[in-house]
Design an enzyme around this catalytic site. Structure first.
Site, PDB file in Angstrom:
ATOM      1  N   GLY A  10       0.815  -1.207   0.000  1.00  0.00           N
ATOM      2  CA  GLY A  10       0.000   0.000   0.000  1.00  0.00           C
ATOM      3  C   GLY A  10       0.849   1.258   0.000  1.00  0.00           C
ATOM      4  O   GLY A  10       2.077   1.219   0.142  1.00  0.00           O
ATOM      5  N   SER A  13       3.851   2.164   2.657  1.00  0.00           N
ATOM      6  CA  SER A  13       3.999   0.913   3.404  1.00  0.00           C
ATOM      7  C   SER A  13       5.455   0.570   3.678  1.00  0.00           C
ATOM      8  O   SER A  13       5.741  -0.394   4.386  1.00  0.00           O
ATOM      9  CB  SER A  13       3.346  -0.238   2.630  1.00  0.00           C
ATOM     10  OG  SER A  13       3.990  -0.402   1.378  1.00  0.00           O
ATOM     11  N   LYS A  15       7.709   0.328   0.938  1.00  0.00           N
ATOM     12  CA  LYS A  15       8.190  -0.346  -0.275  1.00  0.00           C
ATOM     13  C   LYS A  15       9.503   0.242  -0.772  1.00  0.00           C
ATOM     14  O   LYS A  15      10.461  -0.493  -1.026  1.00  0.00           O
ATOM     15  CB  LYS A  15       7.172  -0.222  -1.426  1.00  0.00           C
ATOM     16  CG  LYS A  15       5.828  -0.794  -1.191  1.00  0.00           C
ATOM     17  CD  LYS A  15       4.912  -0.555  -2.380  1.00  0.00           C
ATOM     18  CE  LYS A  15       4.750   0.869  -2.786  1.00  0.00           C
ATOM     19  NZ  LYS A  15       4.041   1.746  -1.866  1.00  0.00           N
ATOM     20  N   HIS A  55      12.633  11.283  -1.510  1.00  0.00           N
ATOM     21  CA  HIS A  55      13.290  10.111  -2.099  1.00  0.00           C
ATOM     22  C   HIS A  55      14.684  10.463  -2.615  1.00  0.00           C
ATOM     23  O   HIS A  55      15.628   9.689  -2.438  1.00  0.00           O
ATOM     24  CB  HIS A  55      12.437   9.533  -3.242  1.00  0.00           C
ATOM     25  CG  HIS A  55      11.289   8.703  -2.787  1.00  0.00           C
ATOM     26  ND1 HIS A  55      11.440   7.419  -2.333  1.00  0.00           N
ATOM     27  CD2 HIS A  55       9.969   8.974  -2.722  1.00  0.00           C
ATOM     28  CE1 HIS A  55      10.258   6.928  -2.006  1.00  0.00           C
ATOM     29  NE2 HIS A  55       9.343   7.859  -2.226  1.00  0.00           N
TER      30      HIS A  55
END
Length: 189
Positions: A10, A13, A15, A55
């Site tokens: 999700g 989450s 990932k 990121h």
């Protein structure tokens, strides 16, 4: 021969963090020369711009050097980047597919379906080329959207159907498959 690793879960989450950590481990274990990050996000609003920035900072503060390639929709790659058998993280396929749907939205009927299928076929061919020809270790990150009830909007249902079929193909071809939930991972394959 290379390896395909599929990571889903999700929104928020864990990932991406897992994919990046795992990629760095594989980079050291296999003593590869390159660590590539394929980014498909587009800063369409302030929230997305912040996510992209976060990121980028995570990769910049890393103990290893990441090379970033931005792929919004068209799969245009310099094959030389993949000649040294890199570790590749593609984050994320959900965003890439969304970009493809947005790019093709002015096409109608069969023309649009044909164009979308052309993009997806190009993705499949590229993934297999990286694995079989370039000996890459490829970590594909995608969101799990299929746990929700069917939408009343046909475009949302089309997106979910395409994503589901894409996920099935990837899991069939991959060597490892993980699902993330609350930063906890479950290995399915």
């Amino acid at each position: 021969m290379g390896k395909i690793i599929f990571i889903t879960g999700g929104v928020r989450s864990g990932k991406s963090a897992f994919a990046e950590r795992y990629a760095k481990q594989l980079f050291q274990i296999y003593d590869r020369k390159r660590l590539l990050y394929i980014a498909s996000g587009v800063a369409i609003d302030e929230e997305m711009a912040e996510r992209i920035k976060r990121h980028q900072q995570d990769r910049f503060n890393s103990s290893v050097q990441w090379e970033t390639i931005e792929i919004v929709d068209d799969l245009v790659f310099n094959d030389e980047l993949f000649a040294e058998h890199p570790i590749v993280v593609w984050d994320c396929l959900t965003t890439w597919l969304n970009n493809v749907l947005y790019k093709t939205e002015l096409l109608n009927g069969e023309a649009r379906t044909h164009e979308i299928n052309r993009y997806i076929q190009a993705l499949k061919e590229q993934v297999l080329k990286w694995k079989e020809v370039n000996d890459c270790i490829l970590l594909l990150v995608s969101n799990e959207l299929l746990d929700e009830a069917q939408s009343k909007f046909s475009e949302v249902n089309r997106y979910c159907s395409l994503l589901g079929k894409m996920h099935q193909w990837i899991v069939e071809k991959c060597d490892e498959a993980y699902e993330m939930d609350y930063s906890l991972r479950k290995r399915w394959k």
